[in-house]
Design an enzyme around this catalytic site. Structure first.
Site, short mmCIF file in Angstrom:
data_model
loop_
_atom_site.label_atom_id
_atom_site.label_comp_id
_atom_site.label_asym_id
_atom_site.label_seq_id
_atom_site.Cartn_x
_atom_site.Cartn_y
_atom_site.Cartn_z
N HIS A 1 -6.29 -6.40 -4.44
CA HIS A 1 -4.99 -6.96 -4.07
C HIS A 1 -5.07 -8.44 -3.69
O HIS A 1 -4.04 -9.10 -3.52
CB HIS A 1 -4.32 -6.15 -2.95
CG HIS A 1 -4.87 -6.39 -1.59
ND1 HIS A 1 -5.88 -5.63 -1.04
CD2 HIS A 1 -4.55 -7.30 -0.63
CE1 HIS A 1 -6.15 -6.05 0.18
NE2 HIS A 1 -5.36 -7.07 0.46
N ASP B 1 -9.40 -0.61 -4.69
CA ASP B 1 -9.01 -1.91 -4.15
C ASP B 1 -10.19 -2.89 -4.17
O ASP B 1 -10.43 -3.62 -3.21
CB ASP B 1 -8.45 -1.79 -2.74
CG ASP B 1 -7.74 -3.07 -2.29
OD1 ASP B 1 -7.27 -3.82 -3.16
OD2 ASP B 1 -7.68 -3.32 -1.07
N SER C 1 -9.11 -9.53 4.16
CA SER C 1 -9.26 -8.69 2.98
C SER C 1 -10.28 -9.26 2.01
O SER C 1 -10.20 -10.43 1.63
CB SER C 1 -7.92 -8.54 2.26
OG SER C 1 -7.04 -7.73 2.98
#
Length: 349
Positions: free
Chosen positions: A97, A128, A206
Site C-alpha cells: 500500500h 501487503d 509502513s
C-alpha cells in the site's frame, strides 16, 4: 548490691550485642538493596545499549519512500512511507500500500540524503508486501532473522518515518506481544500469522523494519493494520526470502498459486469449524493445480514437501520455494483418510 550490678551489666552487654547485631543487619540490608538497585540499573543500561547497537546496524539501510498515484476522482495524490534495502544492488522491501505497480511515481530517499527514482518489481496485495528497485550499487543492507523463531516477550524495535519525512528513521522499542495474529483489515479480508508488538507503529512507519535485539529484521511494519493504541502489527519476513532469492537470480519472481482459499487454526472461530492442525481448505478453484490433483473443499493440508504446515505462512513459504511449474507434494486429511497429492502450482493471474 553486687547481684544488682551484675544484672545491670548483663543487661547492658546484651543490649549492646543486640544493638550491634541489629546495626550490622541493617547495614547488610542497605548493601543488598544498593546491589539490587545497581543490578537493575545495569540491566536497564545493558538493554538500552543493546537497543542502540541493534538500531545503529539497521538505520543506514532504512529509506523513505514517496509515491504518487491517481485516486478515483482523477486527482494525483502523494503518500509517504518507509522501506528497507534488502540487496546492495538497489532492491527495497516495503508495503504494497506504500508503493506498487499502480504508483505513478516512486522516489526513494537514502540515508545519505540522495533521492532516486524507483520502479516496482514485485507485489502481493494479500501480504501487503512489495519490492521496488533503484539504480544504485554498494548499498548498506538489512539482515533477516528467522521470523518463525520469534517468541512472545522478546525485545522489538520499530524503525521508520512516522507522520512523514520530518521524522525520518525514528526508533521506538517494545516487545513482541503475540505471534500468529489474524486481523480483519477490511470486510471479509484477513491477514494472518502477524507479529504483534507494542512498539509504536504510526502512519509513515509502513514498510519499515521490525528488528530483534540482534539487529536482524523479523517483520515488515504495517500501519494499514490498525487495532488499538499500543498495538501494532508486522508481516513476518520469512515469506520474502524465496522471493528475494529468485529476484536476485533472475530479476523477477512469479507468484505461484494452487487455487485454494485456506485458513489455519487461528481462523476457526470465523469458520464455525474446528480442526487440530494444518490448513483447512475453504474453497478450491475449478481447473486449478489443487483441483486437478484431487484436493477438495473441507480437506485439511497437513504437510508440504514433507514439512508440517501449521500456518498460512508455512503454506506460502513452501509454495514460494517450490515455484511455478514444479511439483509440490501435499499430504492432506480427506473425508476418506489421509492422502498424498502431487500439485503443480500455476502463475498467479
Amino acid at each position: 548490691m553486687k547481684k544488682f550490678k551484675l544484672i545491670i551489666s548483663t543487661f547492658l552487654i546484651n543490649a549492646l550485642l543486640v544493638s550491634g547485631l541489629t546495626g550490622c543487619k541493617t547495614t547488610t540490608s542497605k548493601i543488598n538493596n544498593n546491589k539490587e538497585t545497581a543490578n537493575a540499573q545495569n540491566a536497564t543500561s545493558s538493554a538500552g545499549s543493546q537497543i542502540t547497537t541493534a538500531a545503529e546496524k539497521v538505520i543506514p539501510s532504512v529509506v523513505s519512500i514517496t509515491a504518487t498515484y491517481v485516486d478515483n476522482n482523477g486527482n494525483t495524490v502523494q503518500g509517504v512511507g518507509s522501506g528497507m534495502i534488502i540487496d546492495s544492488n538497489g532492491y527495497i522491501l516495503t508495503n504494497n500500500h506504500v508503493a506498487n505497480a499502480d504508483s505513478k511515481t516512486i522516489t526513494v530517499s537514502l540515508y545519505n540524503g540522495k533521492d532516486i527514482s524507483a520502479k516496482p518489481v514485485w507485489a502481493q496485495a494479500g501480504l501487503d508486501l512489495s519490492i521496488i528497485k533503484i539504480n544504485a550499487a554498494n548499498l548498506p543492507t538489512v539482515k533477516f532473522g528467522d521470523s518463525s523463531k520469534v517468541k512472545v516477550g522478546e525485545n522489538a524495535i520499530a524503525i521508520g518515518n512516522p507522520l512523514g519525512l520530518n521524522f525520518q528513521r525514528t526508533v521506538t522499542s517494545g516487545i513482541i506481544s503475540a505471534v500468529n495474529r489474524t486481523i480483519e483489515v477490511s470486510e471479509g479480508t484477513f491477514m494472518e500469522d502477524l507479529l504483534q508488538t507494542d512498539a509504536s507503529i504510526n502512519p509513515g512507519n509502513s514498510g519499515g523494519p521490525l528488528v530483534n535485539i540482534n539487529g536482524n529484521v523479523i517483520g515488515v511494519n504495517s500501519a494499514k493494520i490498525t487495532s488499538a493504541e499500543g498495538i501494532g502489527f508486522s508481516v513476518p519476513t520469512n515469506i520474502i526470502k524465496p522471493v528475494l532469492k529468485s529476484i536476485k537470480a533472475t530479476g523477477s519472481f512469479t507468484t505461484p498459486v494452487i487455487g485454494i482459499v485456506g485458513f489455519d487454526k487461528s481462523m476457526s472461530g470465523y469458520l464455525n469449524t474446528t480442526f487440530d492442525r494444518g490448513i483447512y481448505i475453504y474453497s478450491v478453484s475449478s481447473g486449478s493445480g489443487a483441483y486437478n490433483a484431487g484436493i477438495r473443499k473441507g480437506d485439511i493440508i497437513l504437510s508440504m514437501n514433507g514439512k508440517d504446515v501449521k500456518t498460512v505462512t508455512d503454506l506460502r513459504e513452501a509454495l514460494y520455494n517450490t515455484g511455478v511449474g514444479n511439483t509440490l507434494r501435499i499430504r492432506a486429511r480427506t473425508a476418506s483418510g489421509e492422502k498424498d497429492f502431487n500439485v503443480t502450482p500455476k502463475a498467479a493471474g
